[in-house]
Design a protein around this motif. Sequence first.
Motif, PDB file in Angstrom:
ATOM      1  N   LEU A 166       0.835  -1.210   0.000  1.00 51.40           N
ATOM      2  CA  LEU A 166       0.000   0.000   0.000  1.00 51.40           C
ATOM      3  C   LEU A 166       0.865   1.253   0.000  1.00 51.40           C
ATOM      4  N   THR A 189     -13.770   6.692   0.477  1.00 47.50           N
ATOM      5  CA  THR A 189     -12.848   5.608   0.105  1.00 47.50           C
ATOM      6  C   THR A 189     -13.148   4.351   0.930  1.00 47.50           C
ATOM      7  N   SER A 242     -11.170   0.225   1.611  1.00 50.69           N
ATOM      8  CA  SER A 242      -9.975  -0.560   1.272  1.00 50.69           C
ATOM      9  C   SER A 242     -10.038  -1.960   1.873  1.00 50.69           C
ATOM     10  N   ASN A 266      -7.244  -5.466   2.378  1.00 51.14           N
ATOM     11  CA  ASN A 266      -5.910  -6.021   2.135  1.00 51.14           C
ATOM     12  C   ASN A 266      -5.743  -7.388   2.792  1.00 51.14           C
ATOM     13  N   CYS A 283      -3.715  -5.393  -2.146  1.00 49.04           N
ATOM     14  CA  CYS A 283      -4.700  -4.409  -1.683  1.00 49.04           C
ATOM     15  C   CYS A 283      -5.696  -4.117  -2.788  1.00 49.04           C
ATOM     16  N   LEU A 286      -8.448  -0.887  -3.358  1.00 46.77           N
ATOM     17  CA  LEU A 286      -8.988   0.364  -2.831  1.00 46.77           C
ATOM     18  C   LEU A 286     -10.051   0.868  -3.790  1.00 46.77           C
ATOM     19  N   TRP A 331      -5.214   9.551   2.416  1.00 45.91           N
ATOM     20  CA  TRP A 331      -5.901   8.395   1.831  1.00 45.91           C
ATOM     21  C   TRP A 331      -5.173   7.097   2.219  1.00 45.91           C
ATOM     22  N   ALA A 372      -6.630   4.133   4.424  1.00 46.12           N
ATOM     23  CA  ALA A 372      -6.715   2.793   3.822  1.00 46.12           C
ATOM     24  C   ALA A 372      -6.021   1.760   4.696  1.00 46.12           C
ATOM     25  N   ALA A 406      -8.680  -0.823   6.820  1.00 47.59           N
ATOM     26  CA  ALA A 406      -8.747  -1.907   5.823  1.00 47.59           C
ATOM     27  C   ALA A 406      -9.594  -3.078   6.322  1.00 47.59           C
TER      28      ALA A 406
END
Lengths: 366, 353
Positions: free
Chosen positions: B178, B199, B201, B203, B213, B215, B323, B327, B331
């Motif tokens: 990431l 956003t 995410s 992972n 990942c 996103l 961001w 993320a 996650a």
Amino acid sequence: MKKVAVLGATGFVGVRLVEMFHLGGRAEVRPIVHRPASLAALARFQLDARVAQPTDAAALAEALNGCDTLVHLATADAGIIREMTTPVYEAAARAGVRRMIFTSSASVHGQAPAPGTTEKSPLPHRHLFPYNAAKAEAERRLLAARSRGSVELVILRPGVVWGPRSRWVVEPLQAAQAGTFGWLDGGRGIINPIYVDNLVDAIDRAGEATVDGEIFLLNDPAPGTWREFLTPWIEAGGMKADAVPDALAYVPPRGLSAKFERIRVHPLTQRLAPKIPDVFKRMVKAMAGALPKPPALEPLAGLETTGSPAPAMLSHELTELQRCAWRLPAEAATTRLGWSPRVDWPTAVERTLGWLRFADLLPPKN
Amino acid sequence: MKPCPLELIGCGALGEQVYAPVLAHLERTGRVKVTGLVEPAEARRRKVAQIFPAARAVARIEELPANSEALAVIASPPGVHAAQACALLAGGRHVLCEKPLAMTVAEAEAMVAAAQQAHRLLAAGMMRRFYLPTQALRENLLAGTFGEPQQIEVVEGGKFGWGAASPKFFEPANGGVLFDLGSHALDLLCHWFGAPAATESWNDASGGANTNCVLTAQWPAGLRARVRLSWDTANLPSGWRLKTSRGECRWNGHADGVVAFRPHGGGWWLQAAPQTSPFAADPKNLSSWPATFVRQFENVLGALAGRNSLLAPAAEVLPSLRWLESAQRHAQPLLQPWLSATEQDRAIALAKP
């Protein structure tokens, strides 16, 4: 929990073995890689990973220290496969490893083994491919080392190992996506496949069963033919199995340059290659480049006028594999290791299609 | 013109394999003079010191002269970027800091504040802003040539190929794929479209670093993005695909790639990358990867001389770092459909902090 060292832990079998052992709580896994960058493939887990060259017995022994079992999955070019065999066994002995499991290959019997072939069959004296010869030589060296040494040894000979991350899945899928896939003889050749999870189960059992010094062929009962095996991947790639044309089989080249190639891939040449000075290699290469080449194939009459795509041409290895007419037996593994394939063909296909979507090689499932 | 004094902080794989040859080129052409090298590992420090014998090679930045107006290039592990940058800026140096600028927004804000307080430049090493294809893409997006952006798909990575010098590169504290590849991808998206409004995410970290990942993001004007990053997927079909109101645009993600555009109902057009660049170093190698680094240095050196502004000032990287941080922090587990149910459950359990 037992500690299992894995040499070649970042290859496609190695990664799956680490996943199954680590997430399944079967063992404490110690991946051993030859350079730090290889650790990327396993970085998602917190593991006691080590960096050591497989040809350096002292460094490898240090990396193996405290491990009960060594799973040797490392592969490389033919020269390195041979070169690392003895140092790996020596390192295991120095580190006090109880048992080493060497993952060889069913291809030590050739890509198309003779009918009746079993683990007990003598191996061919001459091999078509340097990889096969190197694996066969590695088996011989390890068995000799076992006869003198203390580390128990089990040799596994899996057939075509497939599953997530496998070339046997990605290559036909991508060929189908490009519209360039073709059968050999309608895909009727016999395949000796083993899903990677089933191989890992066999490795796990080989670490425990009372089978020191034994050799086991491994394959799954299904699928039986190359057509059955390849159909899910080519259909996922957008080609209908019934509409796939036949490919051109590999035709060995002839003439002086082909003879030169045979000398180049000969086991003796491969063994001597690291000792030959670069200047000499360059001279020989230049001479080989000057040899007359076989004439290029003329386009087949009609193809250019009908607008049909050129037929796919199979590699030498694939041609030989798809000419296989013998189902290798896995009875010894069943009776001696107590192994049977736990993941059946439909489940294995579904999981592998899932990986293809994960890898963005297929669009998401609706 | 007098060469700019320069100190290279970090002689690991990045310092040795990327910065050393670029700096040697800049030194030969009289634009910089490497005066200092900082690297705690003696063997690596000695190796790079052979290329710059006149430079003072030391183990820690504290061993450099306390005050200097040199340009310090930070190529050390990301966890120490903030502390090193703040100390170097306080000593009067200008700083070009490799990506990720920092591991948290708070650290990056402290770096930006330190630069403002010291009246020094702080440039972020977002070298992909200097790729000719990304400059062509941005110019066309700003000019409206491609129409309104609607959907962008970014696939970056593959089998890890960078020559990491140490297993430490893969420690979770360094942010995984990431922060490695995502730093570049998210920076370009924010550079072109601004910060996204929403956003999500996912992972695959299971006790270690994230290596895969996904996103997603949405912008106020309706643009949606999906970003897929991987360190371990050999056959990943990498590239950038942008759907717009006028058609579809593609770039393979490489420094020497081209930008291709296909209007609705039409054929593909290759958008030639600019043949000249305001930061051109060597016209013969404009598209190469090292030339991109040279252009980045020329931009920073030009900004130091007051000839141009920075293309990647640190303050402009804050939106993508926000961001990234979000993320990382929020996650969700990325499902791995080839795992058995038991293995998947265990992977999810290990993912929990």
